[in-house]
Scaffold this motif. Structure first.
Motif, PDB file in Angstrom:
ATOM      1  N   ALA A 176       0.557  -1.070  -0.439  1.00  0.00           N
ATOM      2  CA  ALA A 176       0.050  -0.296   0.076  1.00  0.00           C
ATOM      3  C   ALA A 176       1.184   1.236  -0.452  1.00  0.00           C
ATOM      4  O   ALA A 176      -0.073   2.336  -0.999  1.00  0.00           O
ATOM      5  CB  ALA A 176      -1.067  -0.164   1.476  1.00  0.00           C
TER       6      ALA A 176
ATOM      7  N   LEU B   1       1.191   3.181  -3.142  1.00  0.00           N
ATOM      8  CA  LEU B   1      -0.067   4.052  -4.010  1.00  0.00           C
ATOM      9  C   LEU B   1      -0.062   4.945  -4.398  1.00  0.00           C
ATOM     10  O   LEU B   1       0.236   5.516  -2.844  1.00  0.00           O
ATOM     11  CB  LEU B   1      -1.431   3.605  -3.260  1.00  0.00           C
TER      12      LEU B   1
ATOM     13  N   ALA C 143      -8.499  11.176  -1.888  1.00  0.00           N
ATOM     14  CA  ALA C 143      -8.203  10.170  -1.760  1.00  0.00           C
ATOM     15  C   ALA C 143      -8.832   9.308  -0.822  1.00  0.00           C
ATOM     16  O   ALA C 143      -8.687   9.843   0.644  1.00  0.00           O
ATOM     17  CB  ALA C 143      -6.658   9.873  -1.463  1.00  0.00           C
TER      18      ALA C 143
ATOM     19  N   GLU D  90      -9.441   6.364   1.645  1.00  0.00           N
ATOM     20  CA  GLU D  90      -8.429   4.775   2.661  1.00  0.00           C
ATOM     21  C   GLU D  90      -7.962   3.689   1.592  1.00  0.00           C
ATOM     22  O   GLU D  90      -7.991   3.302   0.685  1.00  0.00           O
ATOM     23  CB  GLU D  90      -8.773   4.349   3.750  1.00  0.00           C
ATOM     24  N   ALA D  91      -5.839   3.848   2.002  1.00  0.00           N
ATOM     25  CA  ALA D  91      -5.868   2.770   1.372  1.00  0.00           C
ATOM     26  C   ALA D  91      -6.622   1.323   2.125  1.00  0.00           C
ATOM     27  O   ALA D  91      -6.485   0.794   3.090  1.00  0.00           O
ATOM     28  CB  ALA D  91      -4.469   2.781   0.915  1.00  0.00           C
ATOM     29  N   GLU D  92      -6.803   0.264   0.845  1.00  0.00           N
ATOM     30  CA  GLU D  92      -7.260  -0.990   0.789  1.00  0.00           C
ATOM     31  C   GLU D  92      -6.089  -2.013   0.977  1.00  0.00           C
ATOM     32  O   GLU D  92      -5.707  -2.299  -0.361  1.00  0.00           O
ATOM     33  CB  GLU D  92      -8.808  -1.662   0.702  1.00  0.00           C
TER      34      GLU D  92
ATOM     35  N   LYS E 232      -5.255  -1.056  -3.271  1.00  0.00           N
ATOM     36  CA  LYS E 232      -6.109  -0.326  -3.356  1.00  0.00           C
ATOM     37  C   LYS E 232      -6.534   0.911  -2.902  1.00  0.00           C
ATOM     38  O   LYS E 232      -6.241   0.777  -1.804  1.00  0.00           O
ATOM     39  CB  LYS E 232      -7.043  -0.925  -4.473  1.00  0.00           C
ATOM     40  N   ARG E 233      -6.661   1.621  -3.811  1.00  0.00           N
ATOM     41  CA  ARG E 233      -7.448   3.441  -3.220  1.00  0.00           C
ATOM     42  C   ARG E 233      -8.038   3.895  -4.002  1.00  0.00           C
ATOM     43  O   ARG E 233      -7.819   3.928  -5.930  1.00  0.00           O
ATOM     44  CB  ARG E 233      -6.007   4.264  -2.848  1.00  0.00           C
ATOM     45  N   ARG E 234      -8.915   4.209  -3.954  1.00  0.00           N
ATOM     46  CA  ARG E 234     -10.318   5.370  -4.504  1.00  0.00           C
ATOM     47  C   ARG E 234      -9.815   6.759  -4.918  1.00  0.00           C
ATOM     48  O   ARG E 234      -9.433   6.942  -3.263  1.00  0.00           O
ATOM     49  CB  ARG E 234     -11.207   4.891  -4.254  1.00  0.00           C
ATOM     50  N   TYR E 235      -9.718   7.403  -5.806  1.00  0.00           N
ATOM     51  CA  TYR E 235      -9.998   8.939  -5.578  1.00  0.00           C
ATOM     52  C   TYR E 235     -11.051   9.381  -6.106  1.00  0.00           C
ATOM     53  O   TYR E 235     -11.720   8.700  -7.187  1.00  0.00           O
ATOM     54  CB  TYR E 235      -8.396   8.961  -6.663  1.00  0.00           C
TER      55      TYR E 235
ATOM     56  N   THR F  60      -9.617   3.806  -9.639  1.00  0.00           N
ATOM     57  CA  THR F  60      -9.133   2.986  -8.928  1.00  0.00           C
ATOM     58  C   THR F  60      -7.836   2.634  -8.712  1.00  0.00           C
ATOM     59  O   THR F  60      -7.900   2.438 -10.059  1.00  0.00           O
ATOM     60  CB  THR F  60     -10.395   2.194  -8.379  1.00  0.00           C
TER      61      THR F  60
END
Length: 190
Positions: A65, A68, A77, A79-81, A97-100, A108
């Protein structure tokens, strides 16, 4: 009581207070497996080693992570998963993964590393003609990437698959790819 005895007692108290800090769930599971193996309880030994393996994969996913990217200017951004269990669907490995998001658009960035799946995907990514049939091929930092017909980007570097998906534009997705430390991701996991 002499000064040396006081110092020795203090050292012993400090050592006992610090000792639990060296223990962790991984080493505990390995120790449990060793004890079960020595007692000839092979089922318990395997079970404890399976737990240790999963804990190692989770720690490894957390390490992934760190690659990322931070949110670019104007983007938010999430939270990093990280996940080691979902990667089992890909034959093993770890996922981060991280969603922006910005306005109504989202992107993502997902990294999948150390999966046996790469043994099957790597030849495809080394064949530009085959990739070209799946979308547009382009280069980033000396590596080949694919912009699929679905608008998503994929790239294999070392033992990692980079996937960039979402409703963002091609230019935005490419900027996220450019923001990644490709060389570090390629070194991840050996």
């Amino acid at each position: 009581m002499t000064v040396s005895r006081v110092l020795a007692s203090l050292a012993l108290v400090c050592a006992l207070a610090v000792a639990p800090a060296f223990a962790d769930d991984i080493s505990d599971a390995i120790d449990e497996a060793r004890r079960a193996y020595q007692a000839n309880d092979l089922n318990a030994a395997k079970s404890a080693l399976d737990v240790a393996s999963q804990l190692i994969a989770q720690r490894n996913a957390s390490g992934l992570a760190q690659y990322l990217p931070p949110a670019p200017n104007g983007w938010q951004a999430g939270e990093a998963e990280t996940d080691a269990s979902t990667a089992a669907m890909f034959g093993g490995g770890v996922i981060a993964k991280r969603r922006y998001s910005m306005g109504g658009r989202d992107i993502t960035v997902q990294l999948l590393a150390n999966s046996p799946l790469f043994l099957q995907l790597a030849p495809m990514f080394s064949n530009a003609q085959l990739l070209g049939a799946m979308g547009r091929v382009f280069r980033v930092k000396g590596k080949t990437a694919l912009l699929g017909r679905d608008g998503n980007i994929q790239m294999i570097v070392g033992k990692a698959l980079i996937m960039i998906e979402g409703s963002g534009t091609e230019t935005e997705k490419r900027s996220f790819l450019e923001a990644l430390d490709i060389a570090a991701i390629e070194r991840f996991g050996g």
